[in-house]
Design a protein around this motif. Structure first.
Motif, PDB file in Angstrom:
ATOM      1  N   GLY A   1      20.553  90.445  53.874  1.00  0.00           N
ATOM      2  CA  GLY A   1      19.040  90.498  53.772  1.00  0.00           C
ATOM      3  C   GLY A   1      18.315  90.975  52.648  1.00  0.00           C
ATOM      4  N   ASN A   2      17.051  91.586  52.926  1.00  0.00           N
ATOM      5  CA  ASN A   2      16.139  92.269  51.777  1.00  0.00           C
ATOM      6  C   ASN A   2      16.957  93.626  51.342  1.00  0.00           C
ATOM      7  OD1 ASN A   2      15.276  93.529  53.927  1.00  0.00           O
ATOM      8  ND2 ASN A   2      13.569  92.515  53.863  1.00  0.00           N
ATOM      9  N   HIS A   3      17.799  94.041  51.695  1.00  0.00           N
ATOM     10  CA  HIS A   3      18.679  95.144  51.475  1.00  0.00           C
ATOM     11  C   HIS A   3      19.459  94.894  49.943  1.00  0.00           C
ATOM     12  CE1 HIS A   3      18.515  97.578  55.159  1.00  0.00           C
ATOM     13  NE2 HIS A   3      17.432  97.225  54.866  1.00  0.00           N
ATOM     14  N   TYR A   4      19.562  93.526  49.795  1.00  0.00           N
ATOM     15  CA  TYR A   4      20.393  93.299  48.453  1.00  0.00           C
ATOM     16  C   TYR A   4      19.438  92.005  47.738  1.00  0.00           C
ATOM     17  CZ  TYR A   4      23.670  96.205  50.816  1.00  0.00           C
ATOM     18  OH  TYR A   4      24.110  97.488  51.349  1.00  0.00           O
TER      19      TYR A   4
ATOM     20  N   ILE B   1      19.187  91.257  34.046  1.00  0.00           N
ATOM     21  CA  ILE B   1      19.493  90.999  35.423  1.00  0.00           C
ATOM     22  C   ILE B   1      19.590  92.313  36.043  1.00  0.00           C
ATOM     23  CG2 ILE B   1      20.980  90.260  36.876  1.00  0.00           C
ATOM     24  CD1 ILE B   1      22.216  88.465  34.849  1.00  0.00           C
ATOM     25  N   ILE B   2      18.531  92.432  37.192  1.00  0.00           N
ATOM     26  CA  ILE B   2      18.603  93.790  38.095  1.00  0.00           C
ATOM     27  C   ILE B   2      19.222  93.126  39.263  1.00  0.00           C
ATOM     28  CG2 ILE B   2      17.173  95.790  38.631  1.00  0.00           C
ATOM     29  CD1 ILE B   2      15.070  95.067  36.683  1.00  0.00           C
ATOM     30  N   SER B   3      20.104  93.862  39.674  1.00  0.00           N
ATOM     31  CA  SER B   3      20.809  93.829  40.910  1.00  0.00           C
ATOM     32  C   SER B   3      20.534  94.893  41.875  1.00  0.00           C
ATOM     33  CB  SER B   3      22.215  93.508  41.237  1.00  0.00           C
ATOM     34  OG  SER B   3      22.836  92.090  40.347  1.00  0.00           O
ATOM     35  N   TYR B   4      19.791  94.841  42.872  1.00  0.00           N
ATOM     36  CA  TYR B   4      19.293  95.896  43.536  1.00  0.00           C
ATOM     37  C   TYR B   4      20.222  96.036  44.886  1.00  0.00           C
ATOM     38  CZ  TYR B   4      15.061  95.715  41.059  1.00  0.00           C
ATOM     39  OH  TYR B   4      14.175  95.872  40.061  1.00  0.00           O
ATOM     40  N   LEU B   5      20.873  97.477  45.206  1.00  0.00           N
ATOM     41  CA  LEU B   5      21.580  97.689  46.117  1.00  0.00           C
ATOM     42  C   LEU B   5      20.899  98.664  47.015  1.00  0.00           C
ATOM     43  CD1 LEU B   5      24.872  98.205  43.788  1.00  0.00           C
ATOM     44  CD2 LEU B   5      24.311  96.119  45.103  1.00  0.00           C
ATOM     45  N   TRP B   6      20.982  98.501  48.497  1.00  0.00           N
ATOM     46  CA  TRP B   6      20.140  99.378  49.200  1.00  0.00           C
ATOM     47  C   TRP B   6      21.251 100.872  49.367  1.00  0.00           C
ATOM     48  CZ3 TRP B   6      15.757  99.788  51.469  1.00  0.00           C
ATOM     49  CH2 TRP B   6      15.654 100.626  52.549  1.00  0.00           C
TER      50      TRP B   6
END
Length: 189
Positions: free
Chosen positions: A165-168, A128-133
């Motif tokens: 939105g697409n920042h997370y 699982i990769i959680s992306y944080l802006w």
């Protein structure tokens, strides 16, 4: 001297095998490791981590402590390489995601990552990769909504963001099949 040489050889080996280069690895906690690569920065949580809030698998089930796995650096590098391939596959299959995917691909280096691992019902390994802006140096902290987190916080605990939105966004990648099993972009609220 030997230890330094081993780390250098290990990093070069990862770079050649997976196209990603690990530049720095440091222990953040007893259950997390901060990793900086040539195109990414993140924290890898081991199976010693007790997730809060809960982490869900691609089927929407809570991942129990017994299903958590510790990821190797090789798996993290492999997953990083598979992200672009899988984003392209999603774009072809689901054009309604085109705006988000194009934005994400263009700004991929502006996200820090949190990596968690679990095994599915077939005993396959899922990352699982959680992306944080982040759009600045994280020494000042990471802004989530209107809350400023102290810089090391994201290295010690799971960050969960509603909206944004697409920042997370998050992707689950099966490193055995090399395919994504879940892709989600936060809503805008």
């Amino acid at each position: 001297m030997r230890k330094g040489l081993l780390i250098l050889l290990f990093s070069v080996g990862l770079s050649n095998a997976f196209g990603q280069k690990i530049l720095k690895v440091e222990k953040a906690t007893d259950y997390s490791t901060h990793v900086i690569g040539d195109t990414f920065e993140g924290v890898v949580f081991s199976n010693k981590y007790t997730p809060f809030p809960s982490i869900y698998d691609a089927d929407g089930q809570v991942i129990t402590k017994t299903r958590l796995i510790s990821l190797s650096l090789e798996e993290v590098c492999l997953a990083e390489n598979l992200v672009i391939v899988n984003l392209n596959n999603i774009l072809k299959a689901q054009p309604n995601f085109s705006h988000d995917i194009m934005y994400i691909k263009h700004n991929l280096k502006k996200y820090v990552r949190q990596y968690f691992g679990y095994s599915n019902k077939k005993n396959q390994r899922i990352v699982i990769i959680s992306y944080l802006w982040r759009d600045k140096d994280l020494t000042d902290g990471l802004t989530v909504g209107n809350k400023l987190l102290i810089a090391p916080t994201w290295r010690k605990e799971r960050v969960l963001v509603n909206d944004g939105g697409n920042h997370y966004w998050e992707m689950h990648i099966n490193v055995d099949t090399k395919k994504h099993v879940m892709f989600g972009v936060n809503g805008v609220g």
